[in-house]
Design a protein around this motif. Structure first.
Motif, short mmCIF file in Angstrom:
data_model
loop_
_atom_site.label_atom_id
_atom_site.label_comp_id
_atom_site.label_asym_id
_atom_site.label_seq_id
_atom_site.Cartn_x
_atom_site.Cartn_y
_atom_site.Cartn_z
N TRP A 92 -0.22 -5.12 7.06
CA TRP A 92 -1.21 -4.05 6.92
C TRP A 92 -2.61 -4.64 6.84
O TRP A 92 -2.82 -5.79 6.45
N PRO A 109 0.85 -1.20 0.00
CA PRO A 109 0.00 0.00 0.00
C PRO A 109 0.88 1.24 0.00
O PRO A 109 2.06 1.19 0.37
N PHE A 111 -0.86 -0.26 9.48
CA PHE A 111 0.26 -0.26 8.54
C PHE A 111 1.56 -0.31 9.35
O PHE A 111 1.85 0.64 10.09
N CYS A 168 6.51 -6.43 6.37
CA CYS A 168 5.39 -5.48 6.30
C CYS A 168 4.10 -6.18 6.71
O CYS A 168 3.89 -7.35 6.38
N GLN A 187 1.19 3.57 1.93
CA GLN A 187 1.71 3.97 3.24
C GLN A 187 3.02 3.25 3.59
O GLN A 187 3.70 3.64 4.55
N LEU A 188 3.38 2.22 2.84
CA LEU A 188 4.57 1.43 3.14
C LEU A 188 5.52 1.42 1.96
O LEU A 188 5.10 1.36 0.81
N ASN A 196 -6.40 -2.96 5.70
CA ASN A 196 -7.25 -1.83 5.32
C ASN A 196 -8.63 -1.99 5.95
O ASN A 196 -9.09 -3.09 6.22
N THR A 226 -7.54 -0.34 10.92
CA THR A 226 -6.63 0.01 9.83
C THR A 226 -5.22 0.02 10.38
O THR A 226 -4.92 0.76 11.33
#
Length: 260
Positions: free
Chosen positions: A121, A24, A185, A119, A26-27, A123, A183
């Motif tokens: 995440w 995403p 991240f 990572c 954000q990462l 959503n 949510t």
């Protein structure tokens, strides 16, 4: 077999994990400019699955009990509406229960010459809001039809109260606080030298990498294990990769906390 050949073999064996590894917005990979030695992406349940399954069973039993009690105490509702309305009650309770206890997190792992990056995440599930909106509409239509077919105006009360409660639930789920909780991240980056042990949990089919870090709150050094979620059948291939990259680290067999 040299190191490069071994890494190529492991990477080939893991090729069926080749789901898209796009992150995403954000990462961002810290070592994205380096060639990857191994990488994969997977969706997994990062919590105690036994407890979650038991919780789901209990919630389904409660939903069944509520539906049965309402069924036998609502003799004034004619069939088949009586049965349909209480099947609807069961679904209204059980569907959110299933969603809550079966949630999965997105995980992406990438290993390069410089180190490892993990990572994770999640959503916000926008589909739940659409589902609740449709549910409110269907509920209103259902009770309106019941009122028309049975010529009973009391059903119109349910046609208002039922959808109103569903939309109230939708409004609470659409709040900033609720969205923030659902949510996530996260990106964790490690150098190879930070790992101290390779942990194996055969019962769960998990591999973890123990690493040292400084606890600012306790003012002391601490150890944690980063869980690596992967297909159970690939456990041996993943361990072979760490044998190549971290031959000096001991293997330890113990339980791994999925939420760590």
């Amino acid at each position: 077999m040299n190191v490069s050949e071994g890494l190529s073999r492991v990477k080939s064996l893991l090729s069926h994990w080749a789901t898209p590894r796009e992150l995403p917005s954000q990462l961002t990979w810290k070592y994205g400019h380096e060639s990857e030695l191994l990488s994969w992406r997977i969706k997994a349940r990062n919590y105690n699955t036994t407890v979650a399954n038991l919780a789901l069973l209990v919630m389904l039993m409660i939903a069944s009990a509520i539906a049965l009690v309402l069924y036998f105490s609502s003799e004034f509702i004619k069939e088949p509406w009586r049965t349909l309305s209480h099947v609807f009650v069961f679904a209204l309770i059980s569907i959110p229960a299933v969603c809550m206890t079966r949630q999965r997190m997105n995980f992406a792992y990438r290993f390069t010459a410089s180190g490892a990056e993990f990572c994770e995440w999640k959503n916000f599930p926008e589909w739940t809001l659409r589902f609740l909106t449709c549910l409110a509409i269907v509920t209103a239509i259902l009770f309106a039809c019941m009122a028309s077919l049975d010529r009973d105006a009391s059903y119109l009360i349910y046609a208002v109260i039922g959808p109103a409660k569903v939309m109230l639930l939708r409004a609470s789920m659409n709040s900033k606080i609720y969205r923030g909780v659902h949510t996530i991240f996260h990106l964790r980056t490690f150098e190879w030298s930070e790992f101290t042990e390779v942990v194996i949990d055969e019962k769960q089919g998990l591999v973890g990498l123990e690493f040292a870090w400084y606890d600012d709150y306790m003012k002391e050094d601490a150890l944690s294990v980063a869980s690596l979620f992967a297909k159970r059948r690939e456990l041996d291939h993943l361990l072979a990769f760490f044998d190549e990259r971290l031959p000096h680290l001991p293997r330890v067999a113990r339980s791994i906390d999925r939420a760590a």
